[in-house]
Scaffold this motif. Structure first.
Motif, mmCIF file in Angstrom:
data_model
loop_
_atom_site.group_PDB
_atom_site.id
_atom_site.type_symbol
_atom_site.label_atom_id
_atom_site.label_comp_id
_atom_site.label_asym_id
_atom_site.label_seq_id
_atom_site.Cartn_x
_atom_site.Cartn_y
_atom_site.Cartn_z
ATOM 1 N N LYS A 211 1.013 -1.148 -0.041
ATOM 2 C CA LYS A 211 0.056 0.092 0.077
ATOM 3 C C LYS A 211 0.878 1.187 -0.062
ATOM 4 O O LYS A 211 0.606 2.097 -0.974
ATOM 5 C CB LYS A 211 -1.057 -0.108 1.289
ATOM 6 C CG LYS A 211 -2.010 1.283 1.166
ATOM 7 C CD LYS A 211 -2.762 1.057 2.385
ATOM 8 C CE LYS A 211 -3.969 2.172 2.481
ATOM 9 N NZ LYS A 211 -4.862 2.034 3.785
ATOM 10 N N GLU A 212 1.907 1.260 0.732
ATOM 11 C CA GLU A 212 2.724 2.358 0.684
ATOM 12 C C GLU A 212 3.421 2.625 -0.277
ATOM 13 O O GLU A 212 3.742 3.779 -0.881
ATOM 14 C CB GLU A 212 3.837 2.240 1.964
ATOM 15 C CG GLU A 212 4.870 3.444 2.229
ATOM 16 C CD GLU A 212 5.653 3.006 3.321
ATOM 17 O OE1 GLU A 212 6.748 3.771 3.459
ATOM 18 O OE2 GLU A 212 5.530 2.195 4.125
ATOM 19 N N GLU A 215 1.186 4.320 -2.917
ATOM 20 C CA GLU A 215 1.048 5.772 -2.809
ATOM 21 C C GLU A 215 2.366 6.387 -3.212
ATOM 22 O O GLU A 215 2.001 7.491 -3.598
ATOM 23 C CB GLU A 215 1.032 5.723 -1.074
ATOM 24 C CG GLU A 215 -0.554 5.436 -0.560
ATOM 25 C CD GLU A 215 -0.482 5.439 0.797
ATOM 26 O OE1 GLU A 215 0.584 5.647 1.333
ATOM 27 O OE2 GLU A 215 -1.702 5.230 1.411
#
Length: 338
Positions: A211-212, A215
């Protein structure tokens, strides 16, 4: 920018090191044998023509000449021009699982070799893209920094084996985090992290890492390889299958649910790898969807091997002119002066 057209010849540098070790061992064995004849200072007076340093100088010159010849064979080149063509490509970091479970043979010939075949086919299809290679198990490290040198990528790929990482396990989060820091700073180009694994994540944190990374603008693609039914893991040391502390056979299963969750968190896709070519086709289709950016292509290279050849030739000529013993001509001149 410098490069080697045939970098595989640089492996011959091992010969230079082996010769140095042989010379070192031979020198000390020779010293040991001489001590058996008597005191070293007395032997030195009995052998006035023996030079202490000339053989060493000659050997070092031969070693340097051999090194230059190997460099010449690798064909060093210097970029002296940049192509004005508009070439479109992406950047892809491939994180390859090399844990022991990748030895399982539920795909042909086994999970790791099947994965390496996929990566090689992927690199062969690249023309204007850049590729990097990370290997991981309980730890992760960069096997090949991101590059457009596909020859080097294939060379590094062929040397990958589970034995290269002592800390076993499957830390997908570490691989994704390392891949996130391995891209160039170029903007406007699609950047993909391709994780090839059997999904047995023993460390956790993979979804958070995916997820990081997403982003930050990276897309995570998970290639799950193996069978969901489970497969024993061959042990190359014993020739049998691996067992746990209780003597039970260790079974390795593909964790598809976790692979899908990581891919979804990373904004990419999950692809199951089997013995067919469908996974390769699906991955190519997914990568084609990424934004393509202009890549800098060095198209004009000047050959530099001739300089190494000339230096090697000069060293060999000088080495031939230097004798192992002290020059008798100088000795005669010295006696004449007396």
């Amino acid at each position: 920018m410098y490069r080697f057209e045939n970098p595989e010849y640089l492996w011959l540098m091992v010969v230079v090191g082996v010769l140095a070790i042989i010379r070192f061992v031979t020198y000390f064995n020779q010293k040991k044998r001489l001590r058996k004849f008597g005191d070293p200072d007395l032997l030195r007076h009995l052998m006035p023509d023996v030079s202490r340093w000339r053989p060493l100088v000659k050997f070092l010159m031969l070693e340097l000449a051999l090194t230059l010849l190997i460099v010449m064979a690798a064909r060093p080149q210097q970029a002296n021009g940049v192509s004005q063509e508009k070439r479109q490509g992406i950047e892809a970091i491939i994180a390859l699982d090399v844990s022991n479970s990748m030895r399982a043979q539920d795909v042909t010939p086994n999970r790791l070799d099947r994965a390496k075949m996929m990566v090689e086919n992927l690199v062969e299809d690249f023309t204007d893209s850049k590729v990097g290679l990370i290997v991981f198990a309980g730890d992760a490290f960069v096997q090949l920094p991101i590059t457009s040198d596909y020859v080097s990528a294939k060379m590094f790929l062929s040397s990958i084996d589970p034995s290269m990482i002592v800390n076993q396990g499957t830390d997908i989060a570490a691989a994704i985090n390392m891949a996130s820091h391995s891209f160039t700073q170029q903007e406007g180009v699609g950047k993909a992290i391709i994780v090839i694994t059997d999904g047995e994540d023993h460390e956790g944190g993979a979804m958070e890492a995916a997820k990081e990374a997403h982003e930050k603008g990276f897309n995570i693609y998970i290639l799950g390889i193996g069978s969901t039914k489970g497969e024993p893991i061959p042990d190359p040391q014993t020739g049998n299958f691996m067992t746990d502390n209780q003597g039970n056979m260790v079974m390795s299963k593909l964790n598809e649910d976790m692979c899908r969750e990581i891919a979804q968190a990373g904004g990419g896709a999950y692809i199951h790898v089997d013995n067919s070519s469908s996974a390769q086709r699906l991955l190519d289709e997914e990568l084609d969807k990424l934004e393509k950016g202009d890549t800098v292509i060095y198209s004009h290279y000047e050959e530099l091997f001739q300089y190494a050849g000339v230096l090697a030739m000069l060293l060999l000529i000088v080495e031939i002119c230097i004798m192992d013993c002290k020059n008798p001509l100088f000795k005669k001149i010295k006696l004449f002066k007396k």
